[in-house]
Design an enzyme around this catalytic site. Structure first.
Site, short mmCIF file in Angstrom:
data_model
loop_
_atom_site.label_atom_id
_atom_site.label_comp_id
_atom_site.label_asym_id
_atom_site.label_seq_id
_atom_site.Cartn_x
_atom_site.Cartn_y
_atom_site.Cartn_z
N TYR A 114 0.85 -1.20 0.00
CA TYR A 114 0.00 0.00 0.00
C TYR A 114 0.88 1.24 0.00
CZ TYR A 114 -4.31 -2.65 0.82
OH TYR A 114 -5.39 -3.48 0.70
N TYR A 229 -4.54 -9.76 -8.65
CA TYR A 229 -4.36 -10.05 -7.23
C TYR A 229 -3.19 -11.01 -7.01
CZ TYR A 229 -8.03 -7.73 -4.56
OH TYR A 229 -8.77 -6.79 -3.89
N VAL A 278 -25.47 14.77 -6.37
CA VAL A 278 -25.20 15.22 -7.73
C VAL A 278 -26.03 14.37 -8.68
CG1 VAL A 278 -23.46 15.46 -9.53
CG2 VAL A 278 -22.90 16.08 -7.17
N THR A 526 -9.31 -2.09 -2.61
CA THR A 526 -8.29 -1.77 -1.62
C THR A 526 -8.26 -0.27 -1.33
OG1 THR A 526 -6.53 -1.43 -3.26
CG2 THR A 526 -6.82 -3.67 -2.40
#
Length: 570
Positions: A114, A229, A278, A526
């Site tokens: 990450y 993945y 919106v 993620t």
């Protein structure tokens, strides 16, 4: 407690928590007391460039942070417009000790992969640890609470399975290796089941049960996403049976991630407008240039006109659209019609074909739904029984999956407390099931029709705790189910062109950020994907010459590949 009251409880608790914490940080950071959730989109500083961010989830909040840090924007000129009465998008967590707590889901973090998430949150101050960042706070907590699951798979007899072996046969290995070597452009609309059609054995392996439930894949999910993945999370492949690579937050992700980011943005005076939906966006005829944003704000129609230099960044899809809650006595409704973000995406895509196609993602709710449930209890009787059964103390065990469950039910017990409002005598845990139309093994009803009590009874059956059922039920505060029609929608088989680029070709002031945009090599579902998309959007639209943390190529590291190959032979 009635279902509508549970909804009100969750919204009120979360808004109050966010406002209270944010106000304290604003005072410390800039000694200004600003309104934390305005009812009207403000106009910002006259004559200065404005940024309109549609959606109030992690991606738009991250984009606001990048606009402040790298884009030179004043906070008053950044407008986050959210249709729901609370910010945070799919990162949620709310409740109280009287009525129970709820998390719709838990987003898995990972320390190694990450890259942009940790980089951004290293600049966001922790709310609870003075002088430290959110990144430091989370990683410190995780290192003190390491994960090592000892009961990853459990069979129908309540026996913990030995999952050292992945259980692949040679055909499985060949097809897996071939998939990783196949170019993505050859995988348009191909499902995992189609790819492994010559080896149905693959779907009976320890690997599939563990990988499927860790990341919420279905057999009919995209082989394209499965391939990504496998490449992106190749470090997790050799440790999938223990989930040692999972990084935990100190509390639920609303309190550990969203609230500190919200407080940081408040400190700079970012304009938040909730309950502002919106409805449509207008573009110039000959370019992808936003001219007007049409919204319904507190029941009134309004149009925001953009000047030439203004920018618009839109969340083009939300996986928790149309989520509904039940409670101990009521099942959640299944209401997939007209998802808010999907409908807006459809409207803009009809005007500009290069903005992708939401149909593959928001067109088959029977394929994209699953259901979670959060259990709140007084005392720790059940948690102690689970600890003795699994060998894991709360917070150390990750997912426990009942592999023979008709719902494919899994549970996870987080470190306690998981909510700041929890007292020492209140415990919670979370679970989910992937097959909501299937009849339960102990409660003879489809999962989606079960009350919170019935979901708990099904779980106790799989744990073979039936003789303690009466005593356990006496400790229950609430069990809150959550049905999510589109939670797996980002995994749907689709063509590569169905997901738009973050900044589409020909765009002058418009970007899209979500789990439904195309970012080469990265994986959806993620936190990293949301933050990376936000950074790409801001840097590209503003022409910022600054490096975006790249996808770390672990899948090209010889040592990592050697370990993965050895794992495939286990």
């Amino acid at each position: 407690m009635k279902q509508e009251n549970v909804k009100k409880l969750i919204i009120a608790t979360s808004v109050a928590a966010g406002a209270g914490v944010a106000a304290g940080v604003v005072k410390r950071m800039q000694e200004r007391n600003r309104e934390t959730a305005r009812c009207k989109v403000s106009s910002g500083r006259e004559g200065e460039r404005q940024a309109y961010l549609i959606g109030g989830g992690l991606a738009t909040m991250a984009a606001a942070a990048y606009l402040l840090q790298d884009g030179g924007f004043h906070g008053e000129n950044i407008h986050i417009i959210e249709g729901l009465p609370i910010l945070g998008g799919s990162n949620d967590g709310a409740g109280n000790m009287q009525n129970g707590f709820v998390c719709r889901g838990g987003r898995m973090l990972n320390e190694e992969t990450y890259e942009n998430f940790w980089d951004l949150f290293s600049t966001i101050p922790s709310l609870d640890w003075k002088g430290k960042s959110v990144t430091e706070e989370i990683l410190n907590f995780d290192h003190l609470h390491p994960t090592h699951a000892q009961a990853r798979l459990i069979d129908r007899y309540g026996v913990i399975q030995d999952v050292t072996s992945m259980q692949f046969n040679n055909t499985d290995r060949v097809l897996m290796t071939k998939l990783l070597a196949t170019p993505e452009e050859k995988l348009d609309n191909v499902t995992i089941e189609e790819w492994f059609a010559n080896s149905p054995h693959f779907f009976t392996t320890n690997f599939w049960y563990m990988w499927q439930t860790t990341f919420a894949f279905q057999k009919w999910s995209s082989a394209f996403e499965f391939r990504r993945y496998m490449n992106r999370m190749i470090l997790e492949f050799p440790r999938i049976e223990t989930l040692e690579g999972v990084t935990r937050t100190p509390y639920n992700q609303y309190e550990s991630v969203i609230l500190p980011l919200k407080a940081y943005l408040d400190g700079f005076g970012v304009d938040f407008s909730i309950k502002a939906v919106v409805k449509d966006i207008d573009f110039k005829e000959d370019a992808i240039t936003v001219t007007d944003i049409h919204l319904n704000e507190n029941g009134k129609e309004r149009t925001i006109h953009l000047n030439e230099e203004d920018i618009c960044i839109m969340t083009n899809g939300c996986m928790t659209d149309n989520a509904t809650l039940g409670d101990y006595h009521h099942a959640p409704a299944f209401t997939p019609d007209a998802p808010m973000s999907g409908e807006l995406w459809r409207k803009v895509a009809e005007k500009k074909p290069s903005l992708g196609d939401p149909t593959p993602f928001f067109g088959k709710p029977e394929e994209t739904n699953w259901e979670s449930f959060t259990v709140t209890m007084k005392g720790n009787k059940l948690l102690k029984m689970i600890e003795q059964f699994s060998g894991n103390i709360p917070g150390s065990g990750a997912l426990m999956t009942f592999k023979d469950s008709s719902w494919l039910m899994s549970i996870v017990v987080a470190a306690q407390p998981h909510f700041k409002a929890q007292d020492a005598d209140t415990t919670i845990f979370w679970g989910y099931g992937l097959y909501t139309k299937a009849i339960g093994d102990y409660v003879k009803k489809p999962m989606r029709e079960c009350t919170g009590e019935e979901l708990l009874l099904e779980l106790l059956g799989h744990l073979h705790f039936e003789k303690d059922t009466k005593d356990i039920l006496e400790t229950v505060v609430n069990v809150i189910p959550c049905m999510m029609p589109y939670i797996d929608s980002q995994f749907q088989p689709r063509a590569k062109s169905d997901r738009p680029l973050v900044v589409p070709e020909g765009s002058t002031n418009f970007a899209m950020i979500s789990q439904f945009v195309e970012i080469p090599e990265d994986m959806v579902f993620t936190e990293e994907y949301s933050v990376r998309a936000a950074r790409i959007a801001v840097y590209t639209l503003l022409g910022i010459d600054k490096k975006i943390c790249p996808v770390t190529p672990y899948n090209r590291n010889p040592k990592v590949l050697a370990v993965a190959a050895k794992t495939m032979l286990r």
